[in-house]
Design a protein around this motif. Structure first.
Motif, PDB file in Angstrom:
ATOM      1  N   UNK A   1       0.827  -1.209   0.000  1.00  0.00           N
ATOM      2  CA  UNK A   1       0.000   0.000   0.000  1.00  0.00           C
ATOM      3  C   UNK A   1       0.858   1.254   0.000  1.00  0.00           C
ATOM      4  N   UNK A   2       0.264   2.346  -0.464  1.00  0.00           N
ATOM      5  CA  UNK A   2       0.899   3.658  -0.416  1.00  0.00           C
ATOM      6  C   UNK A   2       0.948   4.124   1.034  1.00  0.00           C
ATOM      7  N   UNK A   3       2.115   4.493   1.580  1.00  0.00           N
ATOM      8  CA  UNK A   3       2.191   4.933   2.985  1.00  0.00           C
ATOM      9  C   UNK A   3       1.253   6.095   3.297  1.00  0.00           C
ATOM     10  N   UNK A   4       1.040   6.993   2.339  1.00  0.00           N
ATOM     11  CA  UNK A   4       0.133   8.122   2.584  1.00  0.00           C
ATOM     12  C   UNK A   4      -1.308   7.631   2.737  1.00  0.00           C
ATOM     13  N   UNK A   5      -1.687   6.616   1.959  1.00  0.00           N
ATOM     14  CA  UNK A   5      -3.037   6.055   2.079  1.00  0.00           C
ATOM     15  C   UNK A   5      -3.206   5.382   3.434  1.00  0.00           C
ATOM     16  N   UNK A   6      -2.185   4.637   3.870  1.00  0.00           N
ATOM     17  CA  UNK A   6      -2.244   3.995   5.184  1.00  0.00           C
ATOM     18  C   UNK A   6      -2.405   5.038   6.290  1.00  0.00           C
ATOM     19  N   UNK A   7      -1.624   6.100   6.216  1.00  0.00           N
ATOM     20  CA  UNK A   7      -1.725   7.146   7.234  1.00  0.00           C
ATOM     21  C   UNK A   7      -3.113   7.772   7.249  1.00  0.00           C
ATOM     22  N   UNK A   8      -3.671   7.992   6.055  1.00  0.00           N
ATOM     23  CA  UNK A   8      -5.003   8.593   5.980  1.00  0.00           C
ATOM     24  C   UNK A   8      -6.056   7.678   6.608  1.00  0.00           C
ATOM     25  N   UNK A   9      -5.992   6.383   6.274  1.00  0.00           N
ATOM     26  CA  UNK A   9      -6.963   5.445   6.829  1.00  0.00           C
ATOM     27  C   UNK A   9      -6.816   5.305   8.339  1.00  0.00           C
ATOM     28  N   UNK A  10      -5.587   5.215   8.809  1.00  0.00           N
ATOM     29  CA  UNK A  10      -5.368   5.079  10.257  1.00  0.00           C
ATOM     30  C   UNK A  10      -5.833   6.321  11.006  1.00  0.00           C
ATOM     31  N   UNK A  11      -5.743   7.468  10.354  1.00  0.00           N
ATOM     32  CA  UNK A  11      -6.180   8.710  11.003  1.00  0.00           C
ATOM     33  C   UNK A  11      -7.715   8.806  11.033  1.00  0.00           C
ATOM     34  N   UNK A  12      -8.355   8.411   9.937  1.00  0.00           N
ATOM     35  CA  UNK A  12      -9.813   8.532   9.852  1.00  0.00           C
ATOM     36  C   UNK A  12     -10.505   7.440  10.661  1.00  0.00           C
ATOM     37  N   UNK A  13     -10.014   6.204  10.558  1.00  0.00           N
ATOM     38  CA  UNK A  13     -10.620   5.083  11.290  1.00  0.00           C
ATOM     39  C   UNK A  13      -9.939   4.949  12.652  1.00  0.00           C
TER      40      UNK A  13
END
Length: 495
Positions: free
Chosen positions: A398-410
Motif C-alpha cells: 500500500x501507499x504509505x500516505x493512504x495507510x496514514x489517511x486510513x489510520x487517522x480517519x478510522x
C-alpha cells in the motif's frame, strides 16, 4: 482513456489494456498469485487449488442469438465481451474504477474482455440503458471487436435487456447476472450451492422469455378431444410456476441448514466462547488473514469471490483465551439484493459475533469506497451494534500516505500484511483487548482431585494468576456466573 469514434464527448472508450494499477489484481495468473514455496507455510496445502485451476478456464457454448438446431455446429470458445457503464454521479476516475472492477469480475467468470465503453448520462435510459444512438454505436464496437456478449455495469430491467439485445444482436447480461455466475462456479458446500441457486431463480423469474413454441398455450383440460375448452396456460406461465415451486423448496432446505448452524452457535454460546467474524470487500485478503491467524488452510486466490462458504476455526489470544474466528463471503459495490437475501443466513455469523474484523485492501485505489460498501451490507443484516476493528491489509504493497489517511480517519484500525506477517502480533493483542471479558472475578483454591474445574477456568474464563500449593491450585480468574458458582465452594476463607 481514449475518446470514441463518435463526435460527442459524453462517451468514453477504455483502451484494450487498462493502465497499470487500474486493472484489478484479480486477473493475475495462478502461478503469480500464489506459490507453494512462498505461501504454503501460511496457507496450508490448498487442496482446492488444483480443482479450481482445472475448472476456471473451461470453455462454454457460444452465445449467438440465432437458433442453432444442431448443437455440434456451435463454436466452442471463451465468451468475448464488451463492457458498458453509465456514469451518473461521482468523478470520471470513479467510473473508470467501477468498469475496471467489472472487467475483473468478467475475467474471474472466464470471459475475455475486448473493450469497454463509459456513457455520461444523468440517469440510465429507460429503454436501452445507454440510449438508442449509443446502442447503435455499441453495435459497431461489437462488430469491430468480434464480441459475442455485452456486460452492463448495473442491473438492467427485463425491458432494457430485450431492447439492448435487439440492437446489439448479441447476448446482453448485467452486473447481477455476472456475479451470480461467479458464485455458481465457486460455491462448494451444499448450503452455498443452494443459496446461489435461490438467488439465480429470484433473478431469473421476472426475466423469463420465450419465442415460438415457448409462448403457445396448453389445452384447457382432459386428455384431448372434446375436453379442450378454455385458454389453458402458456408455456412461460408453466415455467414461472415451476420456478416458484423450486424457490419455495430451496427456502425450506436453506432454513433446515440454518437450524444446524444455529445449533453449533448455541453450543459455542453455552460454552461462553467469544466469536470474531472476518468481513470485508472481495479480494481484500480475508481468507489469507484467517490462514495467518489460525492455519486454517482455506483456499487463497488472487481473484474476486474466490471463497464463498463460511469457515469457522478455533483460535487463541496471546493470553490463552479461546475464541472462534469465522471467514464470511466477500462483499462488492452494488451487491445484488438477491444475494443479500439468499446469503442472509450465512451473514448472520457477522451479526451474532462479539467482534468484527473489517478487512480492507490498503493497496486499492479507493479503500474508503470499499469500507462504505461493506458497512452498507452490515447494516442490512442488522450487525451495526457489533464492535468493529478495521484491518488494513496488504500494508506491504500500500501507499504509505493512504495507510496514514486510513489510520487517522478510522479510530479503531490497524495496518497488517497477511502475506508477510507484518502487524499480526499487534492485531492479536488488539483482539485480546476488544473481546468481551467474563464478569465475575473469583479466587479459588481448587483441590488437585478437581482438575476439571481448573481446565474449565482456562477454557471458559481469563486466568489472572495461578499458583500450585500443597492443598491444591490457587486460581485468580475472571469467569462467567455459572462457573463462578461451581468455584464458590473452594473460595479460601481469607479471601
Amino acid at each position: 482513456m481514449t475518446s470514441s469514434s463518435s463526435p460527442s464527448q459524453d462517451t468514453k472508450r477504455l483502451a484494450h489494456t487498462y493502465p497499470e494499477g487500474l486493472r484489478a489484481d484479480a486477473l493475475m495468473e495462478e502461478d503469480v498469485a500464489w506459490s507453494h514455496e512462498i505461501d504454503g507455510e501460511r496457507d496450508g496445502d490448498q487442496f482446492d487449488r488444483s480443482e479450481r485451476a482445472a475448472l476456471r478456464r473451461v470453455v462454454g457454448l457460444s452465445t449467438e442469438l440465432e437458433d442453432v438446431t444442431e448443437v455440434e455446429y456451435r463454436q466452442l470458445r471463451l465468451e468475448r465481451v464488451v463492457l458498458v457503464g453509465v456514469w451518473t454521479t461521482g468523478t470520471a476516475q470513479d467510473a473508470e474504477n467501477s468498469l475496471a472492477e467489472l472487467a475483473a469480475l468478467a475475467e474471474t467468470a472466464g470471459a475475455l474482455v475486448l473493450d469497454g465503453v463509459i456513457q455520461r448520462r444523468d440517469k440510465p435510459d429507460a429503454a436501452t440503458y445507454i440510449g438508442s444512438g449509443k446502442a447503435a454505436e455499441l453495435r459497431d464496437i461489437v462488430l469491430e471487436t468480434g464480441a459475442d456478449t455485452v456486460i452492463c455495469d448495473g442491473e438492467l430491467s427485463p425491458g432494457q435487456l430485450i431492447q439492448l439485445e435487439d440492437v446489439a444482436k448479441v447476448k446482453v447480461i448485467d452486473r447481477t447476472a455476472l456475479i451470480l455466475d461467479i458464485f455458481a462456479q465457486h460455491a462448494k458446500s451444499r448450503e452455498g450451492k443452494a443459496q446461489v441457486a435461490l438467488a439465480q431463480m429470484q433473478y431469473m423469474l421476472p426475466r423469463l422469455r420465450g419465442w415460438g413454441q415457448s409462448l403457445s398455450r396448453q389445452m384447457g383440460g382432459g386428455r384431448g378431444g372434446l375436453a379442450t375448452r378454455g385458454p389453458g396456460e402458456t408455456k412461460i406461465e408453466t415455467d414461472r410456476r415451476r420456478i416458484r415451486e423450486k424457490m419455495a423448496k430451496m427456502r425450506r432446505e436453506i432454513a433446515d441448514m440454518k437450524t444446524g448452524r444455529e445449533v453449533k452457535r448455541q453450543e459455542r454460546r453455552r460454552n461462553k466462547v467469544p466469536s470474531v467474524a472476518i468481513a470485508g470487500y472481495t479480494n481484500a485478503g480475508k481468507s489469507s488473514l484467517l490462514n495467518r491467524l489460525t492455519g486454517a488452510g482455506v483456499l487463497v486466490e488472487n481473484a474476486l469471490f474466490a471463497t464463498l462458504d463460511p469457515t469457522v476455526r478455533r483460535a487463541e489470544t496471546p493470553g490463552g483465551r479461546l475464541y472462534t474466528l469465522a471467514d464470511t463471503v466477500g462483499f462488492v459495490r452494488h451487491l445484488p439484493h438477491h444475494l443479500v437475501e439468499a446469503f442472509r443466513s450465512t451473514m448472520e455469523e457477522v451479526g451474532d459475533s462479539d467482534l468484527i474484523l473489517h478487512v480492507v485492501d490498503g493497496s486499492h485505489p479507493n479503500p474508503e469506497e470499499q469500507l462504505a460498501a461493506v458497512r452498507e451490507v452490515i447494516r442490512d443484516v442488522g450487525a451495526t451494534g457489533v464492535p468493529e476493528i478495521v484491518v488494513i491489509n496488504k500494508a506491504d504493497a500500500a501507499d504509505p500516505l493512504v495507510l496514514q489517511r486510513l489510520l487517522r480517519v478510522e479510530k479503531r484500525s490497524i495496518a497488517v500484511s497477511a502475506r508477510t506477517g507484518q502487524g499480526i502480533a499487534e492485531l492479536l493483542a488488539l483482539i485480546d483487548d476488544e473481546l468481551p471479558r467474563p464478569a465475575v472475578e473469583v479466587v479459588a483454591l481448587v483441590p488437585y482431585t478437581h482438575g476439571k474445574l481448573v481446565a474449565r477456568a482456562h477454557a471458559e474464563g481469563e486466568v489472572l494468576s495461578e499458583e500450585h500449593t500443597a492443598e491444591g491450585t490457587l486460581l485468580k480468574v475472571r469467569v462467567h456466573e455459572e462457573l463462578a458458582a461451581d468455584l464458590a465452594p473452594y473460595t479460601p476463607v481469607s479471601a
